[in-house]
Design a protein around this motif. Sequence first.
Motif, PDB file in Angstrom:
ATOM      1  N   THR A 219      -0.781   7.593   1.883  1.00  0.00           N
ATOM      2  CA  THR A 219      -1.084   9.086   1.684  1.00  0.00           C
ATOM      3  C   THR A 219      -1.512  10.358   2.631  1.00  0.00           C
ATOM      4  O   THR A 219      -2.225   9.064   4.382  1.00  0.00           O
ATOM      5  CB  THR A 219      -2.251   9.111   0.612  1.00  0.00           C
ATOM      6  OG1 THR A 219      -3.531   8.252   1.147  1.00  0.00           O
ATOM      7  CG2 THR A 219      -1.354   8.383  -0.239  1.00  0.00           C
ATOM      8  N   HIS A 220      -1.159  11.277   2.343  1.00  0.00           N
ATOM      9  CA  HIS A 220      -2.381  12.138   3.059  1.00  0.00           C
ATOM     10  C   HIS A 220      -3.477  11.406   4.044  1.00  0.00           C
ATOM     11  O   HIS A 220      -4.251  12.011   5.213  1.00  0.00           O
ATOM     12  CB  HIS A 220      -2.331  13.987   3.169  1.00  0.00           C
ATOM     13  CG  HIS A 220      -0.893  14.371   2.931  1.00  0.00           C
ATOM     14  ND1 HIS A 220       0.016  14.571   4.268  1.00  0.00           N
ATOM     15  CD2 HIS A 220       0.145  14.457   2.235  1.00  0.00           C
ATOM     16  CE1 HIS A 220       1.316  14.696   3.214  1.00  0.00           C
ATOM     17  NE2 HIS A 220       1.248  15.187   2.319  1.00  0.00           N
ATOM     18  N   ASP A 221      -4.134  11.678   2.833  1.00  0.00           N
ATOM     19  CA  ASP A 221      -5.782  11.324   2.894  1.00  0.00           C
ATOM     20  C   ASP A 221      -6.484  10.472   3.912  1.00  0.00           C
ATOM     21  O   ASP A 221      -7.031   9.972   4.188  1.00  0.00           O
ATOM     22  CB  ASP A 221      -6.083  11.020   1.390  1.00  0.00           C
ATOM     23  CG  ASP A 221      -6.485  10.644   0.968  1.00  0.00           C
ATOM     24  OD1 ASP A 221      -5.399   9.761   0.881  1.00  0.00           O
ATOM     25  OD2 ASP A 221      -6.736  10.400  -0.667  1.00  0.00           O
ATOM     26  N   TRP A 222      -5.453   9.216   3.977  1.00  0.00           N
ATOM     27  CA  TRP A 222      -5.668   7.738   5.179  1.00  0.00           C
ATOM     28  C   TRP A 222      -5.621   8.732   6.672  1.00  0.00           C
ATOM     29  O   TRP A 222      -6.747   8.352   6.747  1.00  0.00           O
ATOM     30  CB  TRP A 222      -5.146   6.592   4.914  1.00  0.00           C
ATOM     31  CG  TRP A 222      -4.583   5.873   5.705  1.00  0.00           C
ATOM     32  CD1 TRP A 222      -5.879   4.550   5.546  1.00  0.00           C
ATOM     33  CD2 TRP A 222      -4.025   5.432   6.499  1.00  0.00           C
ATOM     34  NE1 TRP A 222      -6.192   3.926   6.583  1.00  0.00           N
ATOM     35  CE2 TRP A 222      -4.189   3.949   6.997  1.00  0.00           C
ATOM     36  CE3 TRP A 222      -2.861   5.508   7.076  1.00  0.00           C
ATOM     37  CZ2 TRP A 222      -4.189   3.493   8.176  1.00  0.00           C
ATOM     38  CZ3 TRP A 222      -1.767   4.360   7.805  1.00  0.00           C
ATOM     39  CH2 TRP A 222      -3.022   4.213   9.057  1.00  0.00           C
ATOM     40  N   ILE A 223      -5.118   9.945   6.646  1.00  0.00           N
ATOM     41  CA  ILE A 223      -4.758  10.422   8.159  1.00  0.00           C
ATOM     42  C   ILE A 223      -5.496  10.654   9.235  1.00  0.00           C
ATOM     43  O   ILE A 223      -7.025  11.489   8.744  1.00  0.00           O
ATOM     44  CB  ILE A 223      -3.655  11.044   8.354  1.00  0.00           C
ATOM     45  CG1 ILE A 223      -2.415  10.471   7.800  1.00  0.00           C
ATOM     46  CG2 ILE A 223      -3.429  11.851   9.258  1.00  0.00           C
ATOM     47  CD1 ILE A 223      -1.613   9.763   8.200  1.00  0.00           C
ATOM     48  N   ALA A 224      -6.069  10.236  10.142  1.00  0.00           N
ATOM     49  CA  ALA A 224      -7.332  10.273  10.998  1.00  0.00           C
ATOM     50  C   ALA A 224      -7.355  11.824  11.758  1.00  0.00           C
ATOM     51  O   ALA A 224      -8.626  11.843  11.715  1.00  0.00           O
ATOM     52  CB  ALA A 224      -8.060   9.326  11.428  1.00  0.00           C
ATOM     53  N   SER A 225      -6.480  12.011  12.028  1.00  0.00           N
ATOM     54  CA  SER A 225      -5.822  13.183  12.657  1.00  0.00           C
ATOM     55  C   SER A 225      -6.719  14.630  11.932  1.00  0.00           C
ATOM     56  O   SER A 225      -5.741  14.587  10.591  1.00  0.00           O
ATOM     57  CB  SER A 225      -4.366  13.664  13.174  1.00  0.00           C
ATOM     58  OG  SER A 225      -3.692  12.545  13.677  1.00  0.00           O
TER      59      SER A 225
ATOM     60  N   VAL B 294       5.128   0.803   1.394  1.00  0.00           N
ATOM     61  CA  VAL B 294       4.826  -0.255   2.178  1.00  0.00           C
ATOM     62  C   VAL B 294       4.778  -1.535   1.703  1.00  0.00           C
ATOM     63  O   VAL B 294       3.032  -1.453   1.434  1.00  0.00           O
ATOM     64  CB  VAL B 294       4.545   0.118   3.497  1.00  0.00           C
ATOM     65  CG1 VAL B 294       4.923   1.512   4.041  1.00  0.00           C
ATOM     66  CG2 VAL B 294       3.164   0.708   3.441  1.00  0.00           C
ATOM     67  N   THR B 295       5.298  -1.928   2.084  1.00  0.00           N
ATOM     68  CA  THR B 295       4.645  -3.817   2.368  1.00  0.00           C
ATOM     69  C   THR B 295       4.417  -4.314   3.561  1.00  0.00           C
ATOM     70  O   THR B 295       5.508  -4.627   4.856  1.00  0.00           O
ATOM     71  CB  THR B 295       5.926  -5.159   1.359  1.00  0.00           C
ATOM     72  OG1 THR B 295       6.142  -4.731   0.290  1.00  0.00           O
ATOM     73  CG2 THR B 295       5.606  -5.867   1.207  1.00  0.00           C
ATOM     74  N   GLY B 296       3.626  -5.102   3.884  1.00  0.00           N
ATOM     75  CA  GLY B 296       3.046  -5.300   5.192  1.00  0.00           C
ATOM     76  C   GLY B 296       2.083  -4.238   5.824  1.00  0.00           C
ATOM     77  O   GLY B 296       2.272  -2.829   5.594  1.00  0.00           O
TER      78      GLY B 296
ATOM     79  N   ARG C 196       1.159  -0.832   0.191  1.00  0.00           N
ATOM     80  CA  ARG C 196      -0.190   0.119  -0.062  1.00  0.00           C
ATOM     81  C   ARG C 196       0.904   0.946   0.018  1.00  0.00           C
ATOM     82  O   ARG C 196       2.064   1.542   0.417  1.00  0.00           O
ATOM     83  CB  ARG C 196      -1.419  -0.166   1.584  1.00  0.00           C
ATOM     84  CG  ARG C 196      -2.525   0.341   0.730  1.00  0.00           C
ATOM     85  CD  ARG C 196      -2.731   0.110   2.483  1.00  0.00           C
ATOM     86  NE  ARG C 196      -3.642   1.280   2.269  1.00  0.00           N
ATOM     87  CZ  ARG C 196      -4.856   1.622   2.933  1.00  0.00           C
ATOM     88  NH1 ARG C 196      -5.547   0.503   3.722  1.00  0.00           N
ATOM     89  NH2 ARG C 196      -5.193   2.158   3.317  1.00  0.00           N
ATOM     90  N   ILE C 197       0.520   2.035  -0.465  1.00  0.00           N
ATOM     91  CA  ILE C 197       1.319   3.833   0.247  1.00  0.00           C
ATOM     92  C   ILE C 197       0.301   4.355   0.605  1.00  0.00           C
ATOM     93  O   ILE C 197      -0.963   4.383   0.948  1.00  0.00           O
ATOM     94  CB  ILE C 197       1.181   4.380  -2.077  1.00  0.00           C
ATOM     95  CG1 ILE C 197       1.769   3.155  -2.605  1.00  0.00           C
ATOM     96  CG2 ILE C 197       0.950   5.745  -2.007  1.00  0.00           C
ATOM     97  CD1 ILE C 197       1.921   4.179  -4.308  1.00  0.00           C
TER      98      ILE C 197
END
Length: 455
Positions: A396-402, A414-416, A393-394
Amino acid sequence: MAAGPMAAAQYDLIIRGGIAVLPWGEEATDIGVRQGRIAAFGVPGSAEAETVLDARGLHVLPGLIDAHVHLREPGADHVETIATGTRAAALGGLVAVFDMPNTKPAITDAERLAWKRDYIQGRAFVDMGLYVGATKSNVAALAGLEVEPGVCGIKVFAGSSTGDLLVEDDASLEAVMRNGFRRIAYHSEDEYRLQARAPMFKEGDPHIRHMEWRDVETAFLGTRRLMALARKTGRRAHILHVSTAEELAYLRDFRDLATVEVLVNHLTQWAPEVYERLEGFGVMNPPIRDRRHYEACWAAVRDGTVDVVGSDHAPHAAELKRLPWPRCPAGLTGVQTIVPVMLDHVSAGRLSLPRLADLMCAGPARVYGVVGKGRLAAGYDADFTLVDMKRRRIITHDWIASPCGWTPFDGMAVTGWPVMTVLRGRLIMREDELIGEPAGELVRFGDTLMRAADA
Ligand code: DOR
Ligand code: ZN
């Protein structure tokens, strides 16, 4: 040796078909959970449960802990709150975080601590430990505060960073050490050297000057002073975010007194690239340094010098991070990304999954005296981080919940990946989805329980 058949009893939950990272090694085993705790291990498929989680193809780690986060409440809920920071933690595969006290106001007395303890109820998605900040005026109260329920320990800023907590002189530091008995967590940078060198730099200097100001000697001198005082008083120390080859070599002679934290940031990025690429979004205290120190941090992970890896999740508003150095505040987000980034290091062969479990579960448990967490073992909390080591997966900023909405790892492949988080027998995250209401509780600490039993 593989576990035998699991007792054919009824369980609330079975984690079925995964590879469990047990304290004594990796095993293909089911894990039976009853009443929020690990009840049994056994050969796959031999028992029944109300809920069965299919862990085939996954590794089952003991629930991972980030023992160093700044969730910013009270005072800066536009960048982070208990709710958003623990949501990020669960999404990132963590079951517990230990929250730092440099909030506005800082957590430095019984009243503010009680407020925070109450406040997290019904808001935290993962379990929490709370640090209490030392000041020059609360020294006498520390021995009482450090054994309050949920307190992981005392935090001392021996060098100034974000917030107003600071105990910099030897006499005050010694007084702190002589009040109480639990391990003290230190931000170790020498305040006098920081102040003396500040005039060498000016606003608008390139961001790499951050690492020249807060140089190797600033950190090393801070750690030498702290260890001299720890030796004199006999008080155990935990040196947070050790960032230099010099300190890591030095601390090997203090294993009777000192434990060591290294940050994922110092294991993943280095100068000058980090400052060229990220500018203010790479500025933190202690700073990210050059490759020599990066290599030393990894060597210290490999030889056991390092007890704990943390994120030092320290969100700041993006518009402030864009200010010219040194007006851009120091600190990087990381609570949501620590597990994926560390799993990528596992995939790259830099450490093993059992060592990761040691650094992010058994290590924090050992350093802070956690009760009921820290390993996959019968009777322990049924906390699990289920990871898919093949998932790519990559970040990214948009995954960040903060609410601050950025990560220094944006764009990193990343792998894992953590695919499920189980907290005391409840599935709280699956594939980027949070499940259920926030049910985080205070982490239990042995020294605290002793006092609670006396009361
Ligand atoms: O970079 C840092 N940020 N280091 C610290 O010691 C504090 C933290 C913060 O709270 O922003
Ligand atoms: Zn910190």
